[in-house]
Design a protein around this motif. Structure first.
Motif, PDB file in Angstrom:
ATOM      1  N   GLY B 129       0.845  -1.199   0.000  1.00 40.84           N
ATOM      2  CA  GLY B 129       0.000   0.000   0.000  1.00 40.84           C
ATOM      3  C   GLY B 129       0.874   1.241   0.000  1.00 40.84           C
ATOM      4  N   SER B 130       0.233   2.414  -0.052  1.00 39.43           N
ATOM      5  CA  SER B 130       1.026   3.616  -0.270  1.00 39.43           C
ATOM      6  C   SER B 130       1.470   4.324   1.013  1.00 39.43           C
ATOM      7  N   THR B 131       0.950   3.935   2.162  1.00 40.24           N
ATOM      8  CA  THR B 131       1.413   4.589   3.404  1.00 40.24           C
ATOM      9  C   THR B 131       2.669   3.892   3.917  1.00 40.24           C
ATOM     10  N   SER B 132       3.408   4.596   4.779  1.00 34.09           N
ATOM     11  CA  SER B 132       4.648   3.998   5.286  1.00 34.09           C
ATOM     12  C   SER B 132       4.327   2.810   6.199  1.00 34.09           C
ATOM     13  N   VAL B 133       3.178   2.879   6.866  1.00 30.49           N
ATOM     14  CA  VAL B 133       2.792   1.759   7.741  1.00 30.49           C
ATOM     15  C   VAL B 133       2.567   0.491   6.913  1.00 30.49           C
ATOM     16  N   SER B 237      -0.763  10.542   5.252  1.00 28.08           N
ATOM     17  CA  SER B 237      -1.487   9.806   4.220  1.00 28.08           C
ATOM     18  C   SER B 237      -1.954  10.814   3.178  1.00 28.08           C
ATOM     19  N   THR B 238      -1.227  10.904   2.086  1.00 25.97           N
ATOM     20  CA  THR B 238      -1.499  11.925   1.074  1.00 25.97           C
ATOM     21  C   THR B 238      -1.260  11.357  -0.314  1.00 25.97           C
ATOM     22  N   LEU B 245       7.356  12.668  -2.176  1.00 23.15           N
ATOM     23  CA  LEU B 245       7.348  13.396  -0.892  1.00 23.15           C
ATOM     24  C   LEU B 245       6.145  13.039  -0.028  1.00 23.15           C
ATOM     25  N   ARG B 246       5.673  11.781  -0.195  1.00 23.79           N
ATOM     26  CA  ARG B 246       4.472  11.365   0.531  1.00 23.79           C
ATOM     27  C   ARG B 246       4.773  10.757   1.891  1.00 23.79           C
ATOM     28  N   THR B 247       6.046  10.603   2.224  1.00 31.91           N
ATOM     29  CA  THR B 247       6.425   9.925   3.473  1.00 31.91           C
ATOM     30  C   THR B 247       6.666  10.927   4.600  1.00 31.91           C
ATOM     31  N   PRO B 248       6.488  10.489   5.856  1.00 26.11           N
ATOM     32  CA  PRO B 248       6.842  11.369   6.969  1.00 26.11           C
ATOM     33  C   PRO B 248       8.360  11.429   7.133  1.00 26.11           C
ATOM     34  N   VAL B 249       8.847  12.496   7.739  1.00 25.74           N
ATOM     35  CA  VAL B 249      10.284  12.660   7.989  1.00 25.74           C
ATOM     36  C   VAL B 249      10.758  11.585   8.966  1.00 25.74           C
TER      37      VAL B 249
END
Lengths: 340, 340
Positions: B129-133, B237-238, B245-249
């Protein structure tokens, strides 16, 4: 009045050198770039399947070796080699530099970025139909009304010399980058033929071979057809996506290009081959080019006659080939229209 | 186990220099380009009308002066700065160079050219999926099955140092090109923060200011928001068009970026501003960039807080600003979708 053949005699490398002395302060020395990915693609034989339906169907695909050098006139002032001699935006820029009024006749179907660019230098834009006949009629009208002097787009001694400075620069840059080696060939687009005949003039006393490239669509390959028939084709009516190459070759330009000792051959490519090449340049080289700019590279990638020649004459070493990217005046909308 | 804060202590310019010694044979020294047209656009005040509906509505538009220097990591190997440390294509390339098998976990919505590029180096691509989780869950699965070692995408000491070599190169190139002058600022995109914290590490003992840029869409500006709140935002989640640049720092990255002496500020831009900037770079600079690459330039063009700072601190002389174009991995279809 001298004839084109007589004037062609005066087109010498020294004339190109003299033009360079005049225009050098006003033009960029555009980079000569290399791209290993494109070398590798060009040096891979085409598949037999991909030749089906082409004039090369059934032939054994050539195995040429290319080292390509891209002369990036898309990064030139006003986005094209025309800054070296003419036209539209280039003429508007020159007129604004010298504070001279300019009336520019352009086909009404010109790319919007070219129209806007021309106007942004303060020139008056007058629209005409898209054939050279229609354009010349409007030009005559404007001259009658304003008394303006005509600066022809390509069929002109000074413009050929100015555009030939592309060759002078690229040869110097090649020598700087490749310490030992010979530039085997240069290939440029052929529209009116100013760029190609200028480049051929510069290389006329050197061993580097000069070739031309045209779109084939709707007879846009007037130069190639003229060479085959032994006579210049004076009229063309085509809407090829290579919109900078819709004009027939000029008279003086023809004198140079039809001279086998100056230009060794002109090749034609399809609209699909132009699009495929444009995609490779944008996606792999990351450089923005207009369709007209890539016809030379398309010949290297797709024309089996040219590729066989490189295989036969270049052998294991291959050829160092300079490809002139003539311009990059396109818009994201135009790219979207081509590939959307 | 050391804490991120402890590891951050070891992030020094010397560590970046050491990384450069290791990676130099494997990366391109990408060009540092200038563009007078973009300098002139960036140095023209925005119109009051164009500020309507933005946070800057009603303010007097700033009058900054910019000389921009574009570090073209879109011309880097694999088309992005990630060749200096990671990821996907970069890791696949490194693994293939060293003949090591690689399993790459990528969001299933990744740009097709990135997926194809990664596979072309022989790596196995596994989708998530597309989120880092979601991504991290698939990574854990792959590790359990194969025993593979995890190479994190940005939250890693060595990766930060490798990506910081961008700064080392651009500073040397700036000095070569601008004999007398100081580079006033550098601005880079912030996704996971590897590039920005690496660049900030290199400049941490120099006068050049470092800034970051993010997309604002659907909370993609986690870093900017975290700085405002005084606490890192761990989840994002974007589906911003700036897909890099969709990931958190990352944790270690946050230690550097939240240090005011290292990074002076992070700004956010809208999707429309990213598109307008991408159009300018493609049409005027003739260079292909992906949406993520232009967020820094978009800040220079559109963020009135940043522009006022350049006006106030730069005065009549203005600022020399290096803008890192992080990558150019896009397709003509993706461009068509954005602008068609």
């Amino acid at each position: 009045m001298t004839t084109p053949a007589e004037r062609a005699q005066l087109l010498t490398p020294a004339a190109v050198q003299a033009a360079y002395g005049l225009i050098q302060p006003y033009v960029h020395r555009t980079p000569l770039l290399t791209c290993k990915t494109l070398d590798s693609i060009a040096s891979t034989p085409q598949s037999s399947e991909s030749l089906v339906g082409t004039p090369f169907e059934g032939q054994t695909p050539a195995r040429p070796k290319f080292r390509l050098f891209f002369k990036c006139e898309n990064l030139q002032r006003i986005g094209a080699f025309k800054a070296r001699g003419n036209h539209a935006q280039a003429l508007a820029l020159a007129a604004s530099t010298l504070h001279i009024p300019a009336h520019i006749v352009m086909p009404s179907i010109s790319t919007s970025s070219k129209i806007a660019g021309t106007r942004s230098y303060g020139a008056e834009v007058i629209f005409s139909g898209s054939t050279s006949v229609e354009r010349e009629a409007v030009v005559a009208e404007v001259q009658a009304k304003t008394g303006a002097i005509l600066i022809p787009p390509y069929d002109d001694f000074n413009i050929i010399c100015g555009q030939g400075t592309t060759a002078l620069e690229l040869e110097a840059q090649y020598t700087e980058q490749v310490r030992s080696g010979t530039l085997d060939a240069v290939i440029t687009p052929v529209g009116g033929g100013g760029l190609n005949s200028g480049v051929a003039t510069f290389f006329s006393d050197k061993s580097t071979r000069v070739f031309g490239a045209e779109p084939a669509f709707e007879g846009a390959d007037d130069c190639r057809r003229g060479l085959q028939a032994g006579e210049r084709v004076p009229k063309v009516s085509t809407l090829t996506i290579a919109d900078g190459l819709r004009t027939p070759v000029g008279l003086l330009n023809w004198e140079v290009i039809s001279n086998k000792r100056k230009v060794e051959g002109v090749f034609a490519v399809t609209e699909e081959q132009i699009k495929a090449t444009m995609r490779l340049v944008l996606e792999r080289m990351k450089v923005v080019v207009e369709p007209s700019a890539v016809v030379g590279l398309a010949v290297c990638l797709f024309d089996e006659d040219f590729r066989k020649r490189v295989e036969q004459e270049g052998g294991e070493t291959g050829w160092d080939v300079a490809v002139v990217f003539s311009g990059g005046n396109t818009t994201v909308e135009a790219i979207a229209k081509l590939f959307g």
